[in-house]
Design a protein around this motif. Sequence first.
Motif, PDB file in Angstrom:
ATOM      1  N   GLY A 189       0.815  -1.188   0.124  1.00 55.20           N
ATOM      2  CA  GLY A 189       0.064  -0.118  -0.061  1.00 55.20           C
ATOM      3  C   GLY A 189       0.914   1.340   0.055  1.00 55.20           C
ATOM      4  N   GLN A 190       1.996   1.160   0.925  1.00 57.32           N
ATOM      5  CA  GLN A 190       2.942   2.262   0.772  1.00 57.32           C
ATOM      6  C   GLN A 190       3.391   2.603  -0.670  1.00 57.32           C
ATOM      7  OE1 GLN A 190       5.490   1.928   3.893  1.00 57.32           O
ATOM      8  NE2 GLN A 190       3.853   1.950   5.528  1.00 57.32           N
ATOM      9  N   PHE A 191       3.929   1.343  -1.382  1.00 60.29           N
ATOM     10  CA  PHE A 191       4.466   1.388  -2.555  1.00 60.29           C
ATOM     11  C   PHE A 191       3.421   2.089  -3.584  1.00 60.29           C
ATOM     12  CE2 PHE A 191       4.798  -0.519  -6.850  1.00 60.29           C
ATOM     13  CZ  PHE A 191       6.064   0.082  -6.985  1.00 60.29           C
ATOM     14  N   LEU A 192       2.222   1.558  -3.601  1.00 60.87           N
ATOM     15  CA  LEU A 192       1.224   2.219  -4.719  1.00 60.87           C
ATOM     16  C   LEU A 192       1.112   3.915  -4.190  1.00 60.87           C
ATOM     17  CD1 LEU A 192      -1.275  -0.649  -4.782  1.00 60.87           C
ATOM     18  CD2 LEU A 192       0.259   0.057  -6.472  1.00 60.87           C
ATOM     19  N   THR A 193       0.969   4.166  -2.969  1.00 61.70           N
ATOM     20  CA  THR A 193       0.758   5.522  -2.485  1.00 61.70           C
ATOM     21  C   THR A 193       1.672   6.241  -3.014  1.00 61.70           C
ATOM     22  OG1 THR A 193      -0.441   4.622  -0.537  1.00 61.70           O
ATOM     23  CG2 THR A 193       0.308   7.067  -0.529  1.00 61.70           C
ATOM     24  N   LYS A 194       3.116   5.850  -2.980  1.00 62.50           N
ATOM     25  CA  LYS A 194       4.130   6.852  -3.431  1.00 62.50           C
ATOM     26  C   LYS A 194       4.152   6.924  -5.038  1.00 62.50           C
ATOM     27  CE  LYS A 194       7.347   6.048   0.349  1.00 62.50           C
ATOM     28  NZ  LYS A 194       8.558   5.265   0.484  1.00 62.50           N
ATOM     29  N   LEU A 195       3.595   5.822  -5.772  1.00 58.44           N
ATOM     30  CA  LEU A 195       3.435   5.672  -7.032  1.00 58.44           C
ATOM     31  C   LEU A 195       2.632   6.522  -7.594  1.00 58.44           C
ATOM     32  CD1 LEU A 195       5.088   4.370  -9.503  1.00 58.44           C
ATOM     33  CD2 LEU A 195       3.488   2.226  -9.270  1.00 58.44           C
ATOM     34  N   CYS A 196       1.374   6.634  -6.915  1.00 62.02           N
ATOM     35  CA  CYS A 196      -0.031   6.965  -7.537  1.00 62.02           C
ATOM     36  C   CYS A 196      -0.423   8.315  -7.195  1.00 62.02           C
ATOM     37  CB  CYS A 196      -1.267   5.805  -7.239  1.00 62.02           C
ATOM     38  SG  CYS A 196      -0.968   4.274  -8.083  1.00 62.02           S
ATOM     39  N   ASP A 197      -0.130   8.579  -5.696  1.00 57.55           N
ATOM     40  CA  ASP A 197      -0.518   9.904  -5.356  1.00 57.55           C
ATOM     41  C   ASP A 197       0.041  11.308  -5.769  1.00 57.55           C
ATOM     42  OD1 ASP A 197      -2.272   9.499  -3.258  1.00 57.55           O
ATOM     43  OD2 ASP A 197      -0.684   9.623  -1.765  1.00 57.55           O
ATOM     44  N   PRO A 198       0.998  11.258  -6.185  1.00 57.01           N
ATOM     45  CA  PRO A 198       1.436  12.532  -7.367  1.00 57.01           C
ATOM     46  C   PRO A 198       0.450  12.799  -8.500  1.00 57.01           C
ATOM     47  CG  PRO A 198       3.385  11.269  -6.849  1.00 57.01           C
ATOM     48  CD  PRO A 198       2.268  10.446  -6.425  1.00 57.01           C
ATOM     49  N   TYR A 199       0.365  11.745  -9.070  1.00 53.83           N
ATOM     50  CA  TYR A 199      -0.596  11.932 -10.336  1.00 53.83           C
ATOM     51  C   TYR A 199      -2.237  12.193  -9.822  1.00 53.83           C
ATOM     52  CZ  TYR A 199      -3.134  10.642 -14.557  1.00 53.83           C
ATOM     53  OH  TYR A 199      -4.032  10.839 -15.689  1.00 53.83           O
ATOM     54  N   LEU A 200      -2.448  11.502  -8.828  1.00 54.60           N
ATOM     55  CA  LEU A 200      -4.040  11.657  -8.362  1.00 54.60           C
ATOM     56  C   LEU A 200      -4.231  13.054  -7.645  1.00 54.60           C
ATOM     57  CD1 LEU A 200      -4.896   7.964  -7.018  1.00 54.60           C
ATOM     58  CD2 LEU A 200      -5.420   9.312  -9.046  1.00 54.60           C
ATOM     59  N   ARG A 201      -3.179  13.613  -7.110  1.00 53.97           N
ATOM     60  CA  ARG A 201      -3.300  14.987  -6.716  1.00 53.97           C
ATOM     61  C   ARG A 201      -3.537  16.057  -7.565  1.00 53.97           C
ATOM     62  NH1 ARG A 201       2.051  15.172  -4.003  1.00 53.97           N
ATOM     63  NH2 ARG A 201       2.204  13.187  -3.191  1.00 53.97           N
ATOM     64  N   PHE A 202      -3.113  15.794  -8.620  1.00 55.50           N
ATOM     65  CA  PHE A 202      -3.606  16.639  -9.732  1.00 55.50           C
ATOM     66  C   PHE A 202      -5.252  16.949  -9.965  1.00 55.50           C
ATOM     67  CE2 PHE A 202      -4.749  17.469 -14.333  1.00 55.50           C
ATOM     68  CZ  PHE A 202      -4.469  18.841 -14.446  1.00 55.50           C
ATOM     69  N   PHE A 203      -5.915  15.643  -9.694  1.00 57.74           N
ATOM     70  CA  PHE A 203      -7.298  15.579  -9.977  1.00 57.74           C
ATOM     71  C   PHE A 203      -8.029  16.247  -8.810  1.00 57.74           C
ATOM     72  CE2 PHE A 203      -5.326  12.810 -13.099  1.00 57.74           C
ATOM     73  CZ  PHE A 203      -6.121  13.345 -14.395  1.00 57.74           C
TER      74      PHE A 203
ATOM     75  N   PHE B 140     -14.441  10.065  -7.660  1.00 57.66           N
ATOM     76  CA  PHE B 140     -14.232   9.516  -8.871  1.00 57.66           C
ATOM     77  C   PHE B 140     -12.740   9.917  -9.523  1.00 57.66           C
ATOM     78  CE2 PHE B 140     -18.944   9.445  -8.230  1.00 57.66           C
ATOM     79  CZ  PHE B 140     -19.185   8.188  -8.870  1.00 57.66           C
ATOM     80  N   ASN B 141     -12.114  10.618  -8.701  1.00 56.98           N
ATOM     81  CA  ASN B 141     -10.593  10.929  -9.139  1.00 56.98           C
ATOM     82  C   ASN B 141      -9.961   9.561  -9.943  1.00 56.98           C
ATOM     83  OD1 ASN B 141     -11.006  13.564  -7.475  1.00 56.98           O
ATOM     84  ND2 ASN B 141      -9.357  13.245  -6.217  1.00 56.98           N
ATOM     85  N   ILE B 142      -9.992   8.526  -9.340  1.00 59.35           N
ATOM     86  CA  ILE B 142      -9.388   7.412  -9.870  1.00 59.35           C
ATOM     87  C   ILE B 142     -10.104   7.227 -11.609  1.00 59.35           C
ATOM     88  CG2 ILE B 142      -8.731   5.109  -9.998  1.00 59.35           C
ATOM     89  CD1 ILE B 142      -8.156   5.531  -6.953  1.00 59.35           C
ATOM     90  N   VAL B 143     -11.249   7.040 -11.493  1.00 59.28           N
ATOM     91  CA  VAL B 143     -11.751   6.953 -12.631  1.00 59.28           C
ATOM     92  C   VAL B 143     -11.423   7.990 -13.869  1.00 59.28           C
ATOM     93  CG1 VAL B 143     -14.006   6.863 -13.809  1.00 59.28           C
ATOM     94  CG2 VAL B 143     -13.771   5.589 -11.415  1.00 59.28           C
ATOM     95  N   VAL B 144     -11.440   9.243 -13.391  1.00 55.50           N
ATOM     96  CA  VAL B 144     -11.325  10.324 -14.303  1.00 55.50           C
ATOM     97  C   VAL B 144      -9.596  10.321 -14.592  1.00 55.50           C
ATOM     98  CG1 VAL B 144     -11.201  12.889 -14.815  1.00 55.50           C
ATOM     99  CG2 VAL B 144     -13.058  11.844 -13.594  1.00 55.50           C
TER     100      VAL B 144
END
Length: 76
Positions: A27-41, A53-57
């Motif tokens: 979970g920590q690995f995925l958070t570090k990987l995905c959070d920077p991109y998802l923060r934009f949304f 619906f952030n992840i869907v968009v």
Amino acid sequence: MVSIYTTCLVLYALISWFPGGYQSKFGQFLTKLCDPYLRFFDRFNLSFGGVSFNIVVAIFVLQIIERVLLRILLGY
């Protein structure tokens, strides 16, 4: 490469269903990987009825970018 990142985003969403999922090593690995991109949304307030619906968009935008880049690179 986009399909791998899309899979990571889906796994990031699914891990929220498990208590303590984000605190695990995976979970920590995925958070570090995905959070920077998802923060934009986050700035677009894509929550309706308490569901985000952030992840869907984010996945939808990622797929569009991939298709546009492929068309440019392949000359379509």
